[in-house]
Design a protein around this motif. Structure first.
Motif, short mmCIF file in Angstrom:
data_model
loop_
_atom_site.label_atom_id
_atom_site.label_comp_id
_atom_site.label_asym_id
_atom_site.label_seq_id
_atom_site.Cartn_x
_atom_site.Cartn_y
_atom_site.Cartn_z
N TYR A 24 12.23 -56.65 38.26
CA TYR A 24 12.05 -58.10 38.15
C TYR A 24 13.32 -58.85 38.57
O TYR A 24 13.25 -59.85 39.29
CB TYR A 24 11.68 -58.49 36.72
CG TYR A 24 10.21 -58.32 36.38
CD1 TYR A 24 9.23 -58.99 37.11
CD2 TYR A 24 9.80 -57.51 35.32
CE1 TYR A 24 7.89 -58.86 36.80
CE2 TYR A 24 8.45 -57.36 35.01
CZ TYR A 24 7.50 -58.04 35.75
OH TYR A 24 6.17 -57.90 35.43
N PHE A 25 14.47 -58.36 38.14
CA PHE A 25 15.72 -59.03 38.50
C PHE A 25 16.01 -58.93 40.00
O PHE A 25 16.49 -59.89 40.61
CB PHE A 25 16.89 -58.44 37.70
CG PHE A 25 16.84 -58.73 36.23
CD1 PHE A 25 16.42 -59.96 35.76
CD2 PHE A 25 17.19 -57.75 35.30
CE1 PHE A 25 16.36 -60.24 34.39
CE2 PHE A 25 17.14 -58.01 33.94
CZ PHE A 25 16.72 -59.25 33.48
N LEU A 26 15.68 -57.80 40.59
CA LEU A 26 15.86 -57.64 42.04
C LEU A 26 14.98 -58.62 42.81
O LEU A 26 15.40 -59.19 43.83
CB LEU A 26 15.55 -56.20 42.46
CG LEU A 26 16.66 -55.18 42.18
CD1 LEU A 26 16.13 -53.77 42.38
CD2 LEU A 26 17.86 -55.43 43.08
N LYS A 27 13.75 -58.82 42.34
CA LYS A 27 12.87 -59.79 42.99
C LYS A 27 13.44 -61.20 42.86
O LYS A 27 13.36 -62.00 43.80
CB LYS A 27 11.47 -59.72 42.37
CG LYS A 27 10.70 -58.47 42.76
CD LYS A 27 9.35 -58.41 42.06
CE LYS A 27 8.60 -57.12 42.42
NZ LYS A 27 7.33 -56.99 41.67
N SER A 84 16.51 -67.59 44.42
CA SER A 84 16.14 -68.70 43.54
C SER A 84 17.35 -69.18 42.75
O SER A 84 18.39 -68.53 42.72
CB SER A 84 15.05 -68.24 42.57
OG SER A 84 15.62 -67.41 41.56
N PRO A 85 17.20 -70.35 42.07
CA PRO A 85 18.30 -70.82 41.21
C PRO A 85 18.63 -69.85 40.08
O PRO A 85 19.68 -69.98 39.45
CB PRO A 85 17.75 -72.15 40.65
CG PRO A 85 16.74 -72.59 41.65
CD PRO A 85 16.11 -71.33 42.16
N TYR A 86 17.74 -68.91 39.83
CA TYR A 86 17.97 -67.94 38.76
C TYR A 86 18.69 -66.69 39.26
O TYR A 86 18.95 -65.77 38.48
CB TYR A 86 16.64 -67.55 38.10
CG TYR A 86 15.99 -68.69 37.38
CD1 TYR A 86 16.16 -68.87 36.01
CD2 TYR A 86 15.21 -69.63 38.06
CE1 TYR A 86 15.57 -69.94 35.34
CE2 TYR A 86 14.63 -70.70 37.41
CZ TYR A 86 14.82 -70.84 36.05
OH TYR A 86 14.24 -71.91 35.39
N SER A 87 19.00 -66.63 40.54
CA SER A 87 19.56 -65.41 41.10
C SER A 87 20.95 -65.09 40.54
O SER A 87 21.30 -63.92 40.38
CB SER A 87 19.62 -65.49 42.63
OG SER A 87 20.46 -66.54 43.06
N GLU A 88 21.74 -66.12 40.22
CA GLU A 88 23.07 -65.83 39.69
C GLU A 88 22.98 -65.12 38.34
O GLU A 88 23.72 -64.18 38.07
CB GLU A 88 23.90 -67.11 39.58
CG GLU A 88 23.35 -68.17 38.67
CD GLU A 88 24.14 -69.46 38.74
OE1 GLU A 88 24.40 -70.04 37.67
OE2 GLU A 88 24.51 -69.88 39.86
N MET A 89 22.03 -65.57 37.50
CA MET A 89 21.86 -64.92 36.20
C MET A 89 21.29 -63.52 36.37
O MET A 89 21.67 -62.58 35.66
CB MET A 89 20.97 -65.76 35.30
CG MET A 89 21.57 -67.11 34.94
SD MET A 89 20.53 -68.08 33.81
CE MET A 89 19.14 -68.48 34.86
#
Length: 293
Positions: free
Chosen positions: A200-203, A209-214
Motif C-alpha cells: 500500500y505504501f509503495l502504491k 500523491s501528497p501522502y507520499s512523503e509520509m
C-alpha cells in the motif's frame, strides 16, 4: 513572518470562498443560531447589516430557497471548517459546520468532517454517529469512505475499515487515491500485515500523491526494522527532500539509522534538528533516555 503570511493567505482564502455566494444572495446566514463567537458575528455584521434576522436565516428559508442555495452554503462553510481545523481551531470549525448544516441538513460532507473533528477530540461515539450519517446520505462517496475507513481502523474495526477502503478505491475519479492507499497501509500495520502495508505504501509513493512523503517514512521504518539499512536510507532521504521541515518521526528514524551504521556526525546532526524543532516530542524524549530500539 511565515506565520503572518499564513494568516494573510488564510484570510484571503476565506474571502475568496465566501464573497461570491454572499454577493449572489445579498445575505449572510444567521450566525446566532450556530453559536458563533461575538467577534466573528460582529465581523459578518460588518460585511452586511441585515434589516431583520429572520429575513436571511437559512433556518427560515422556504423550500425553494434551500433548493437554490442550500448546498452551496453548506459546501462553503464545510470548507471553512476544514481550514479552521487545519489551523488547530477545532471549536471554530465545529461552529462553521453548524452553519453548514443550517444551510443543508442533509449535506454529507459536513457530517464526515465533523466526524473527523470529533475523532480528533477523542469523542469516538459522536464521530461514529456522524460518519454513519454521512455514509447513509452518500454511500458511494470515495472521500467519505476513505475517512470513515481510517476512523474505523482507529477504533479497531479493521474488517469494516477495509470494506470502506475498497469502495473508495473502486471509484476511478477519486482525486486522491494515495490517501486511501496510505490509510490502508496504516491499517495493515495495525493487524501486523507488514507485506500488505508495504504494498500500500509503495502504491502511495508511485502515485506521487501528497501522502507520499509520509509513505516514504513508513517504508524507511519498515525496512530499518528488517535490517535493510541501504533501502531504508533511500526512502528516508526521499522523504527528507519532500518535507520542510522534516517530521519528528523522520528525524528520529534518521538518528537511529545513522547510529546503527556508526555515522556519529550525521547522527548528531539529526539529533540537533530534532531538539530544535520538536523539543517536547515523544521522539526527543526517547532520544534523551537512550531508547533507540
Amino acid at each position: 513572518m511565515v506565520k503572518k503570511m499564513k494568516k494573510l493567505l488564510f484570510a484571503a482564502m476565506i474571502v475568496a470562498l465566501a464573497a461570491p455566494v454572499y454577493a449572489q444572495w445579498n445575505m449572510v446566514p444567521d450566525m446566532n443560531a450556530a453559536g458563533s463567537s461575538t467577534a466573528r458575528k460582529q465581523t459578518r455584521r460588518n460585511v452586511q447589516q441585515p434589516s431583520s434576522p429572520s429575513s436571511f436565516s437559512p433556518r427560515s428559508w422556504t423550500s425553494e430557497q434551500r433548493a437554490a442555495h442550500g448546498m452551496e452554503g453548506a459546501e462553503i462553510h464545510t470548507q471553512l471548517a476544514l481550514m479552521y481545523f487545519n489551523l488547530g481551531e477545532r471549536q471554530t470549525a465545529l461552529e462553521e459546520l453548524m452553519v453548514a448544516l443550517a444551510f443543508d441538513k442533509n449535506y454529507p460532507n459536513a457530517y464526515a468532517v465533523r466526524g473527523v473533528i470529533h475523532s480528533s477530540l477523542g469523542q469516538d461515539d459522536k464521530a461514529e454517529t456522524d460518519f454513519n450519517r454521512a455514509i447513509s446520505l452518500s454511500p458511494n462517496s470515495p472521500e467519505i469512505n476513505d475517512q470513515y475507513g481510517a476512523f474505523l481502523c482507529k477504533i479497531n474495526k479493521t474488517d469494516a475499515a477495509f470494506r470502506h477502503f475498497k469502495v473508495a478505491l473502486e471509484d476511478p475519479l477519486y482525486r486522491t487515491p494515495g490517501s486511501v492507499h496510505y490509510n490502508a497501509g496504516i491499517c495493515s500495520l495495525k493487524v501486523s500485515k507488514t507485506d500488505q502495508a508495504m504494498d500500500y505504501f509503495l502504491k502511495t509513493v508511485t502515485m506521487g500523491s501528497p501522502y507520499s512523503e509520509m509513505a516514504n517514512v513508513r517504508l524507511a521504518d519498515l525496512l530499518y526494522h528488517q535490517n535493510n539499512l541501504g533501502e531504508s536510507r533511500i526512502y528516508l532521504e526521499e522523504a527528507m527532500r519532500q518535507m520542510e521541515p522534516p517530521s519528528a518521526e523522520a528525524l528520529w528514524l534518521g538518528i537511529r539509522l545513522e547510529r546503527r551504521e556508526g555515522q556519529k556526525t550525521a547522527e548528531n546532526s539529526y539529533a540537533a534538528r530534532l531538539r530544535k524543532n520538536y523539543p517536547s516530542s515523544e521522539e526527543y524524549k526517547k532520544y534523551l533516555k537512550g531508547e533507540f530500539e
